[in-house]
Write an enzyme that holds these catalytic residues in place. Structure first.
Site, mmCIF file in Angstrom:
data_model
loop_
_atom_site.group_PDB
_atom_site.id
_atom_site.type_symbol
_atom_site.label_atom_id
_atom_site.label_comp_id
_atom_site.label_asym_id
_atom_site.label_seq_id
_atom_site.Cartn_x
_atom_site.Cartn_y
_atom_site.Cartn_z
ATOM 1 N N ARG A 9 -11.480 17.506 10.673
ATOM 2 C CA ARG A 9 -10.671 16.295 10.843
ATOM 3 C C ARG A 9 -9.395 16.573 11.627
ATOM 4 O O ARG A 9 -8.907 15.703 12.356
ATOM 5 C CB ARG A 9 -10.346 15.723 9.468
ATOM 6 N N GLU A 39 6.255 22.095 -3.102
ATOM 7 C CA GLU A 39 5.156 22.793 -2.421
ATOM 8 C C GLU A 39 4.627 23.936 -3.290
ATOM 9 O O GLU A 39 3.419 24.154 -3.385
ATOM 10 C CB GLU A 39 5.665 23.339 -1.079
ATOM 11 N N ARG A 61 -1.394 3.749 16.906
ATOM 12 C CA ARG A 61 -1.412 4.942 16.039
ATOM 13 C C ARG A 61 -2.542 5.902 16.423
ATOM 14 O O ARG A 61 -3.688 5.481 16.663
ATOM 15 C CB ARG A 61 -1.546 4.526 14.582
ATOM 16 N N GLU A 79 -10.407 4.593 9.263
ATOM 17 C CA GLU A 79 -10.608 4.284 7.845
ATOM 18 C C GLU A 79 -11.197 2.886 7.658
ATOM 19 O O GLU A 79 -10.732 2.084 6.844
ATOM 20 C CB GLU A 79 -9.299 4.439 7.065
ATOM 21 N N GLU A 113 0.860 -1.185 0.000
ATOM 22 C CA GLU A 113 0.000 0.000 0.000
ATOM 23 C C GLU A 113 0.899 1.238 0.000
ATOM 24 O O GLU A 113 1.767 1.398 0.848
ATOM 25 C CB GLU A 113 -0.924 -0.016 1.243
ATOM 26 N N ARG A 114 0.669 2.090 -0.981
ATOM 27 C CA ARG A 114 1.470 3.318 -1.154
ATOM 28 C C ARG A 114 2.952 3.010 -1.346
ATOM 29 O O ARG A 114 3.829 3.721 -0.836
ATOM 30 C CB ARG A 114 1.307 4.286 0.029
ATOM 31 N N GLU A 168 3.932 9.437 -0.510
ATOM 32 C CA GLU A 168 2.528 9.283 -0.898
ATOM 33 C C GLU A 168 1.921 10.567 -1.459
ATOM 34 O O GLU A 168 1.370 10.571 -2.551
ATOM 35 C CB GLU A 168 1.719 8.794 0.310
ATOM 36 N N ASP A 185 -2.731 14.403 7.251
ATOM 37 C CA ASP A 185 -2.275 13.136 6.674
ATOM 38 C C ASP A 185 -1.102 13.358 5.716
ATOM 39 O O ASP A 185 -1.310 13.373 4.506
ATOM 40 C CB ASP A 185 -3.458 12.489 5.930
#
Ligand code: GCW
Length: 864
Positions: free
Chosen positions: A385, A559, A368, A335, A211-212, A442, A414
Site C-alpha cells: 500500500r 510511540e 488528495r 476507500e 468522522e474521526r 485518529e 495513513d
C-alpha cells in the site's frame, strides 16, 4: 474619560482614519473571573478577588486567546484602524478587547491622533500617513510588519498588513507577544507566511456527526443542514485567524454530494459570512459523482462536456453567493468513493474538470493523493500500500491545471505514529503540492492520550528529499523547490461542540502548533510548546517548563507503548483505531501489514528483495533506507523484515527493544501524571483536574497497550523477556482466579487485551469477586482493571472485610461495546490500608448490555 473622534477623509490619499477610543479599565479586568460580574463597592471588589484566588476556574473555551495576564500599563489605550475593511476593523476590535477595554466610544477622525496609539491598516493606507517608512520591509500577501515610530510628540505602534488578513495576523501576533510578557516598546518585525495555503479541514457530516471526531458533534451542521446559530463557528474562525489559518473546508472528504446542491449553497454562504471578518475562506469537499446525484446527469465521466458544464455552472452559482469562496477538496477512487477510474479516466482528468470551473473565480482544487486499493492481496510479497500514491500520481506530473494542488498525507500509509516522508513529495516537479496532517488524533490516542504532534510533523517537514539540491519537504510544499505558484498545508482538525474544542485540555497545543508551523515551519518544537503554554496557562516559570517538557516528550512516549521501530500504530485497524488490536492489521486487504511470524517482523520494502518502495525516493534517500546497516532504528520495521534477534544500533535485539520500549513508555506515561501534579495550585482548578483525569486514564491505558503488545510478541517469537517481566505480574490477582459469586469467566477478543487471556462477566443483577490478601500489611494502591463498554453504565464497589472502600461507575464513552483493548480501563484507589488476612471483594452491578466485567486487581505497595 472618553473622547469621541470626528470623521474625515485624507483627501490627498483617499484614506479614511477611523478611531476606536478606549480607556484602560484595570479594575474591571480583575473582575472578569467567573462569578464576579459587578463590583459596585470596595467590599465587592475584595470578595471577588478572594473568590478568584480560591476557585479559579476556566473551561478552556478561550484556548490560547485568554488575555488574562496582559500587562498593558505602558501601552497606549487608543486604537486607530485605517481604511474601510471589515477585517481591519475586526482586528482593531480584537486589540481593544485584548487590552482589556470596552470601546467606550468609536468615531472617525480627520487625522492621526495626536497622542500615542496603535495604528492598523494595509500598506497602501498606512504609507500615506507615514511616508518615511522604508518600502523594502513591506510584507507581501498575508504578511505583516510591526513597527514603532515617533511622529512629533506621539508614538505609534503600527500594524501594517500586506493585505487585510496581514493586519489581522499582525494584531494577533502583537497581542500574543504582550500576553507572553515580551517587550513590545520598540518593534520592527516583518513576517511573511511560508505558504499560500494554510487550511484546515473538518470531517463533519451534514447530519452533525464527525468522522474521526473526538470532541462532540459538529459546530457547522445539524440534522442535514447548517446550524441556524453559528456563534461557535465565529469563535472558531477567530481561533484560526489568530494562528494564521486562511481557509477551512467544513465537511467530510467522504462528502455528501448534497453539499453543492442549489438549496445548500445559501447555507454555505451563511458560514462564509461568519468566516469573512476573520480572513478565513470557506471551502468544501465534493464528491465526484455530484453531477449525477445532484445534477441528474447520466454520467460523471470527467471528460464528458455535460459534466464539465455542470461543474462550471455549480462553481458560478457558488461564487455568485460567495465571491471569496476558497475552492474544493476531493477524495476520489479511495476507500470505496466514486472516482474517475470508473470511466477509465485519471486523477488529472477528474481534477482538471473541476479546477477549470473554479479557475475564472480564483478558486483552487486540493486533490488528495490518498488513493489506494484496499483489497490488496496480502499473500503477494510485492504488494504494498505504501507504494500507491507515488505509483498513481507520479506519472501524472505536469498534467494538472495550475490551480490544482495535490494534497499528500505526511507518510505513505495513513497518519501512523511514525512514518517516513511520503516519496510523492519529491516526485512531482511540475505540480503544486500540499501536506496533509491530522490534529484530530485518529491513530495517536484520540485526545485521550497526550501526544503533541509538532515534533512528528517537523520531522517530515525537515526531511531532505534530495531531489533538487537540498530540498526539505517544507521547501517543496512552499513551492520554492520547483517554483510552483501554489502550495502549503491542510490539516484535519475536527473540533466539536465540546466547550474546549478538542476534549483534552492539552490537545489544543496541536492546533496552535499547526498554525504556527504552517506560518513558519522553521520554528522549533520547543518554541511552539512554550508559546502555547504561556498563552494557555500563563507565564509562571514552573508551569512553562513543566507543561512544555510534558508536551515535548509525549509523542515518543506514545510511540514507545503503541508501535516503536516504525512498525506502525498496533491498533485495531478494522475498528475505531484506538486501543491495541494487533493482528487486525495482518492478512487482509487494507495493507497496513507488518508481517510478523515466528521468525521475524517488518515489511521488506527494499529494492533488492522487497516491494521496491524504497526506489520511489531519490538515490540519496535510497542510501539511507536500503542498507539494513544504515537504516535508522526508528523506521527499521517500516523498511525491512528482520529476525527478532536482529541487533539494533542500541545493542539490543529487536524483540528485547520491543519489550523494554513498552515498559519504559508505560512508566513514562505514569510520569506525566506526576509531573502534572507538581502544578496543582498554579493552574486553575477546572483545567487542572480535567487534565489530571485524562493523564491518569492514559497511564492506565498505557499499561493495557504495554501488556497486549509484549504478550503478543512474546507468544509469536517464543523469545523470553531478558528482564523476566512479560507474563509475570506478581502483584496481580486475575479475576478468573478469584472466588466468584455470580460472575463467570469470559473470553476476551483479541486475547492479548485481557490479562491471563480471560475476564469475568456478570449475568445477573449483581455479582462479586473476592480474594484473600496474603502479603505484608501496609498501605497499597488498589488498581482494579475492568472494561468500560459504551452500552451501559455498570456500578462497582470495593470492600475490605465488608467495609466499603470505594464505589465508581463505568460511565466513560469509550469506542466499543465489547471487552477489548478499547474498553479496558483502570480505576485506582490510592493508599488503602491492608492487613494480611483481609478479604477484598469487588461487587459489580451490570447495566443494559454491559456485564460489569472485571479483568484483574493489582496491589501496588506504597512501602519504599
Ligand atoms: O485514515 C483514514 C480514516 C478515514 C478517512 C480516511 C481519509 C475520511 O480512517 O476515516 O476518511 O483516512 O483520509 O480519507
Amino acid at each position: 474619560m472618553t473622547t469621541v473622534g470626528t470623521s474625515i477623509r485624507h483627501s490627498a490619499f483617499g484614506t479614511q482614519v477611523r478611531n476606536v477610543f478606549t480607556r484602560a479599565q484595570t479594575a474591571k479586568r480583575l473582575l472578569t473571573a467567573k462569578g464576579a460580574k459587578h463590583a459596585k463597592t470596595a467590599l465587592a471588589l475584595m470578595l471577588a478577588l478572594l473568590i478568584s484566588q480560591f476557585c479559579w476556574s476556566e473551561t478552556g473555551a478561550e484556548a490560547w486567546l485568554r488575555y488574562h495576564d496582559l500587562k498593558t500599563s505602558s501601552l497606549p489605550n487608543l486604537v486607530a484602524a485605517v481604511g474601510k475593511s471589515a477585517v481591519v476593523r475586526n482586528a482593531a476590535d480584537e486589540l481593544v478587547h485584548a487590552l482589556g477595554n470596552k470601546p467606550n466610544a468609536q468615531g472617525h477622525a480627520r487625522q492621526l491622533p495626536s497622542r500615542d496609539a496603535f495604528v492598523l491598516g494595509v500598506w497602501k493606507d498606512i504609507h500615506p500617513l507615514f511616508p518615511e517608512l522604508n518600502r523594502s520591509l513591506v510584507p507581501h500577501g498575508d504578511g505583516f510588519w510591526l513597527k514603532t515610530v515617533r511622529h512629533s510628540s506621539a508614538k505609534y505602534w503600527l500594524i501594517i498588513g500586506g493585505n487585510e488578513r496581514g493586519v489581522l495576523y499582525g494584531t494577533f501576533s502583537l497581542v500574543e507577544r504582550i500576553a507572553q510578557q515580551k517587550d513590545v516598546s520598540t518593534l520592527d518585525d516583518s513576517q511573511t507566511p511560508s505558504a499560500l495555503i494554510r487550511w484546515v479541514s473538518e470531517w463533519d457530516n451534514v447530519d452533525g456527526s464527525i468522522e474521526r471526531g473526538y470532541a462532540g458533534r459538529s459546530i457547522f451542521f445539524d440534522n442535514g443542514a447548517v446550524w441556524s446559530d453559528l456563534t461557535r463557528v465565529g469563535k472558531y474562525a477567530r481561533l484560526l485567524a489568530s494562528i494564521g489559518v486562511n481557509g477551512c473546508s467544513i465537511n467530510n472528504v467522504n462528502a455528501s454530494p448534497r453539499i453543492v446542491a442549489p438549496e445548500f449553497i445559501p447555507q454555505l454562504a451563511r458560514v462564509a459570512d461568519i468566516f469573512r471578518p476573520w480572513g478565513v475562506k470557506l471551502a468544501v469537499s465534493v464528491d465526484m459523482s455530484s453531477p449525477m446525484v445532484v445534477g441528474g446527469l447520466k454520467t460523471f465521466d470527467p471528460i464528458d462536456p455535460q459534466v464539465a458544464a455542470w461543474w462550471q455552472h455549480t462553481a458560478d452559482e457558488i461564487y455568485k453567493q460567495i465571491p471569496d469562496f476558497g475552492g474544493f477538496v476531493v477524495k476520489a477512487d479511495s476507500e470505496g468513493r466514486s472516482g474517475p477510474s470508473q470511466y477509465g479516466r485519471t486523477a488529472s482528468d477528474a481534477a482538471n474538470v473541476i479546477a477549470r470551473a473554479l479557475k475564472p473565480h480564483g478558486g483552487i482544487l486540493l486533490y488528495r493523493a490518498f488513493v489506494y486499493n484496499h483489497h490488496l492481496d496480502w499473500r503477494d510479497p510485492k504488494a504494498d500500500r505504501a507504494r500507491a500514491a507515488y505509483d498513481y500520481f507520479h506519472p501524472l506530473d505536469g498534467k494538472f491545471e495550475d490551480n490544482v494542488v495535490i494534497q499528500i498525507k505526511y507518510g505513505p500509509i495513513d497518519f501512523q505514529v511514525r512514518e517516513p516522508a511520503s516519496p510523492l513529495f519529491g516526485a512531482m516537479p511540475h505540480t503544486s503540492e500540499a501536506i496533509e496532517l491530522q490534529v484530530t488524533q485518529e491513530y495517536t490516542g484520540q485526545q485521550r492520550h497526550l501526544v503533541f504532534l509538532v515534533p512528528m510533523w517537523k520531522q517530515t517537514l525537515d526531511f531532505d528529499m534530495h531531489v533538487n539540491g537540498v530540498s526539505p519537504v517544507k521547501q517543496i510544499i512552499e513551492g520554492r523547490t520547483w517554483h510552483r505558484p501554489l502550495g502549503g498545508f491542510n490539516t484535519v482538525v475536527n473540533v466539536g461542540m465540546d466547550e474546549n474544542w478538542l476534549e483534552h485540555p492539552l490537545a489544543m497545543a496541536n492546533l496552535y502548533g499547526y498554525g504556527r508551523l504552517a506560518w513558519n515551519p522553521n520554528l522549533t518544537s520547543q518554541a511552539i510548546a512554550e508559546e502555547w503554554t504561556r498563552l494557555t496557562f500563563g507565564n509562571g516559570t514552573q508551569v512553562v517548563s513543566t507543561v512544555s517538557q510534558m508536551l515535548l516528550s509525549s509523542w515518543h512516549i506514545y510511540e514507545s507503548y503503541t508501535g516503536p521501530l516504525g512498525i506502525g500504530t498496533l491498533t485495531d485497524i478494522l475498528g475505531p483505531h484506538y486501543g491495541p488490536g494487533i493482528e487486525s492489521a495482518e492478512r487482509n486487504g487494507w495493507g497496513q501489514w507488518f508481517r510478523a511470524d515466528s521468525q521475524g517482523v517488518g515489511m521488506d520494502r527494499t529494492i533488492a528483495t522487497g516491494t521496491g518502495y524504497i526506489s520511489q525516493y531519490s538515490p540519496a534517500v535510497e542510501k539511507i533506507y536500503e542498507p539494513l546497516t544504515n537504516c535508522p532504528d526508528d523506521l527499521l520495521l517500516f523498511m525491512h523484515h528482520v529476525p527478532y534477534t536482529h541487533v539494533l544500533y542500541s545493542g539490543k535485539t529487536a524483540v528485547q527493544y520491543f519489550y523494554d520500549s513498552h515498559y519504559d513508555g508505560a512508566a513514562q506515561a505514569a510520569g506525566l501524571v506526576a509531573q502534572w501534579k507538581t502544578l496543582k495550585g498554579q493552574i486553575d482548578d477546572e483545567r487542572y483536574s480535567e487534565t489530571l483525569k485524562r493523564l491518569e486514564y492514559q497511564a492506565g491505558h498505557a499499561i493495557v497497550w504495554r501488556d497486549a503488545v509484549v504478550k503478543w510478541f512474546n507468544r509469536i517469537s517464543g523469545i523470553p523477556d531478558a528482564q523476566g517481566r512479560v507474563g509475570h505480574n506478581p502483584n496481580r490477582i486475575e479475576a478468573e482466579d478469584m472466588q466468584l459469586s455470580g460472575y463467570a469467566p469470559a473470553e476476551v477478543t483479541p486475547w492479548e487485551t485481557a490479562s491471563g487471556g480471560k475476564a469475568v462477566a456478570c449475568g445477573q443483577s449483581s455479582c462479586s469477586a473476592s480474594f484473600n490478601f496474603t502479603r505484608d500489611s501496609g498501605s497499597y494502591d488498589v488498581a482494579v482493571q475492568y472494561f468500560d463498554q459504551n452500552n451501559g453504565v455498570s456500578q462497582y464497589q470495593l470492600f475490605v472485610n465488608d467495609r466499603s472502600v470505594a464505589t465508581w461507575a463505568a460511565d466513560d464513552h469509550l469506542p466499543s461495546d465489547k471487552m477489548n483493548g478499547h474498553t479496558s480501563t483502570r480505576h485506582v484507589i490510592a493508599g488503602v490500608q491492608l492487613r494480611s488476612g483481609d478479604v477484598l471483594k469487588i461487587v459489580g452491578r451490570p447495566d443494559s448490555g454491559e456485564p460489569a466485567p472485571l479483568d484483574y486487581v493489582e496491589l501496588i505497595s506504597q512501602a519504599r
